[in-house]
Motif scaffolding. Structure first.
Motif, PDB file in Angstrom:
ATOM      1  N   VAL A   1      -2.177  -0.142  19.891  1.00  7.70           N
ATOM      2  CA  VAL A   1      -2.376   0.809  18.826  1.00  7.70           C
ATOM      3  C   VAL A   1      -3.728   1.651  19.014  1.00  7.70           C
ATOM      4  O   VAL A   1      -4.716   1.090  19.522  1.00  7.70           O
ATOM      5  CB  VAL A   1      -2.661   0.068  17.459  1.00  7.70           C
ATOM      6  CG1 VAL A   1      -4.123  -1.008  17.477  1.00  7.70           C
ATOM      7  CG2 VAL A   1      -2.734   1.189  16.368  1.00  7.70           C
TER       8      VAL A   1
ATOM      9  N   ALA B   1      -6.139   3.546  16.718  1.00 12.64           N
ATOM     10  CA  ALA B   1      -6.412   3.568  15.414  1.00 12.64           C
ATOM     11  C   ALA B   1      -7.710   4.390  15.192  1.00 12.64           C
ATOM     12  O   ALA B   1      -8.832   3.901  15.606  1.00 12.64           O
ATOM     13  CB  ALA B   1      -6.816   1.986  14.925  1.00 12.64           C
TER      14      ALA B   1
ATOM     15  N   LYS C   1      -0.235  -4.589  13.387  1.00 12.76           N
ATOM     16  CA  LYS C   1      -1.045  -4.657  12.278  1.00 12.76           C
ATOM     17  C   LYS C   1      -1.751  -6.251  12.581  1.00 12.76           C
ATOM     18  O   LYS C   1      -3.269  -6.189  12.120  1.00 12.76           O
ATOM     19  CB  LYS C   1      -0.188  -4.972  10.939  1.00 12.76           C
ATOM     20  CG  LYS C   1       0.252  -3.641  10.566  1.00 12.76           C
ATOM     21  CD  LYS C   1       1.102  -3.651   9.318  1.00 12.76           C
ATOM     22  CE  LYS C   1       1.828  -1.998   8.887  1.00 12.76           C
ATOM     23  NZ  LYS C   1       2.561  -2.272   7.682  1.00 12.76           N
TER      24      LYS C   1
ATOM     25  N   LEU D   1      -4.351  -5.625  15.388  1.00 12.59           N
ATOM     26  CA  LEU D   1      -5.695  -4.722  14.777  1.00 12.59           C
ATOM     27  C   LEU D   1      -6.641  -5.648  14.174  1.00 12.59           C
ATOM     28  O   LEU D   1      -7.904  -5.594  14.226  1.00 12.59           O
ATOM     29  CB  LEU D   1      -5.070  -3.586  14.079  1.00 12.59           C
ATOM     30  CG  LEU D   1      -6.157  -2.426  13.876  1.00 12.59           C
ATOM     31  CD1 LEU D   1      -7.052  -1.977  14.986  1.00 12.59           C
ATOM     32  CD2 LEU D   1      -5.523  -1.586  12.701  1.00 12.59           C
TER      33      LEU D   1
ATOM     34  N   GLY E   1      -4.916  -0.649   8.957  1.00 11.15           N
ATOM     35  CA  GLY E   1      -4.715   0.633   9.293  1.00 11.15           C
ATOM     36  C   GLY E   1      -3.655   1.322   8.013  1.00 11.15           C
ATOM     37  O   GLY E   1      -3.100   0.384   7.249  1.00 11.15           O
TER      38      GLY E   1
ATOM     39  N   TRP F   1       0.666   4.670   9.460  1.00 11.79           N
ATOM     40  CA  TRP F   1       1.273   4.131  10.505  1.00 11.79           C
ATOM     41  C   TRP F   1       2.476   4.885  11.185  1.00 11.79           C
ATOM     42  O   TRP F   1       3.026   5.371  10.369  1.00 11.79           O
ATOM     43  CB  TRP F   1       1.828   2.736  10.550  1.00 11.79           C
ATOM     44  CG  TRP F   1       0.669   1.612  10.226  1.00 11.79           C
ATOM     45  CD1 TRP F   1       0.166   1.117   9.163  1.00 11.79           C
ATOM     46  CD2 TRP F   1       0.072   0.783  11.380  1.00 11.79           C
ATOM     47  NE1 TRP F   1      -1.063   0.244   9.255  1.00 11.79           N
ATOM     48  CE2 TRP F   1      -0.987   0.210  10.781  1.00 11.79           C
ATOM     49  CE3 TRP F   1       0.137   1.047  12.826  1.00 11.79           C
ATOM     50  CZ2 TRP F   1      -1.933  -0.744  11.407  1.00 11.79           C
ATOM     51  CZ3 TRP F   1      -0.601   0.251  13.539  1.00 11.79           C
ATOM     52  CH2 TRP F   1      -1.807  -0.681  12.767  1.00 11.79           C
TER      53      TRP F   1
ATOM     54  N   CYS G   1      -2.442   4.857  13.854  1.00 12.71           N
ATOM     55  CA  CYS G   1      -2.548   4.836  12.559  1.00 12.71           C
ATOM     56  C   CYS G   1      -4.292   5.159  12.225  1.00 12.71           C
ATOM     57  O   CYS G   1      -5.041   5.562  13.082  1.00 12.71           O
ATOM     58  CB  CYS G   1      -2.767   3.405  12.282  1.00 12.71           C
ATOM     59  SG  CYS G   1      -3.787   2.096  12.712  1.00 12.71           S
TER      60      CYS G   1
ATOM     61  N   ILE H   1      -7.721   4.193  10.520  1.00 11.27           N
ATOM     62  CA  ILE H   1      -8.552   2.834   9.780  1.00 11.27           C
ATOM     63  C   ILE H   1      -8.919   3.237   8.368  1.00 11.27           C
ATOM     64  O   ILE H   1      -9.544   3.947   8.246  1.00 11.27           O
ATOM     65  CB  ILE H   1      -9.541   2.383  10.703  1.00 11.27           C
ATOM     66  CG1 ILE H   1      -9.057   1.853  11.872  1.00 11.27           C
ATOM     67  CG2 ILE H   1     -10.356   1.276  10.043  1.00 11.27           C
ATOM     68  CD1 ILE H   1      -9.951   1.398  12.999  1.00 11.27           C
TER      69      ILE H   1
END
Length: 179
Positions: A47, A49, A89, A92, A100, A103, A125, A127
């Motif tokens: 990811v 983010a 998810k 992260l 996040g 997405w 994504c 944050i």
């Protein structure tokens, strides 16, 4: 030209905690026989983010096969039957301590299609909540933040050699020009 190969037999030589190794006898598209060595892997997620101030969290961790510390975007292995979005998810939150919003899928990556069946699902994504990381037992990492432009520079200088991280950084950066 017909390109597909037909599997004639599969023989497992190793079944491990994360990967399996098998050797398959195959029939090639021209009718000749050959073998294929295959590493089975459950797949992974990665990811990019963005924080509200436009920074990306990266994790630095020792990667044993290379015997070096590698800078990567937050990532992890899929558990059996796990949905990639739920996995990313989880990763992260574990690695960065963040949650996040907004997405979106950034596609998928085949890291070594010549011998490995691993698929890495890429996501981006924003944050919206940050906290403390809580890595898995036996996982040691440092979190650092940098701008997308700085990350692109490090990729182009080959200071970030990880393929999933390179791909996701460059895809995110390219989005700015494709809109």
């Amino acid at each position: 030209m017909y390109l597909e190969e037909k599997t004639l037999s599969e023989t497992y030589h190793f079944k491990g905690r994360i990967i399996n190794l098998r050797v398959d006898d195959v029939e090639l598209s021209d009718g000749h026989k050959s073998i294929r060595e295959v590493v089975e892997h459950p797949g992974g997620v990665c990811v990019a983010a963005l924080t509200p101030d436009g920074k990306l969290p990266f994790v630095r961790q020792f990667r044993y096969p290379y015997k070096e510390i590698v800078t990567e975007l937050p990532a992890g292995k899929l558990e059996k039957g796990e949905d990639p979005l739920e996995a990313v998810k989880r990763e992260l939150a574990e690695e960065v301590g963040a949650q996040g919003i907004n997405w979106r899928s950034m596609g998928k990556l085949y890291p070594s299609p010549g011998y490995c069946g691993e698929i890495i699902y890429l996501f981006a994504c924003d944050i919206n909540i940050s906290g403390e990381s809580h890595p898995d037992d036996g996982e040691f990492l440092e979190v650092e933040y940098m701008s997308l432009d700085d990350a692109v520079k490090l990729v182009m200088e080959n200071k970030i050699p990880d393929s999933k991280t390179q791909t996701l950084i460059l895809k995110l950066w390219a989005e700015k020009f494709l809109k």
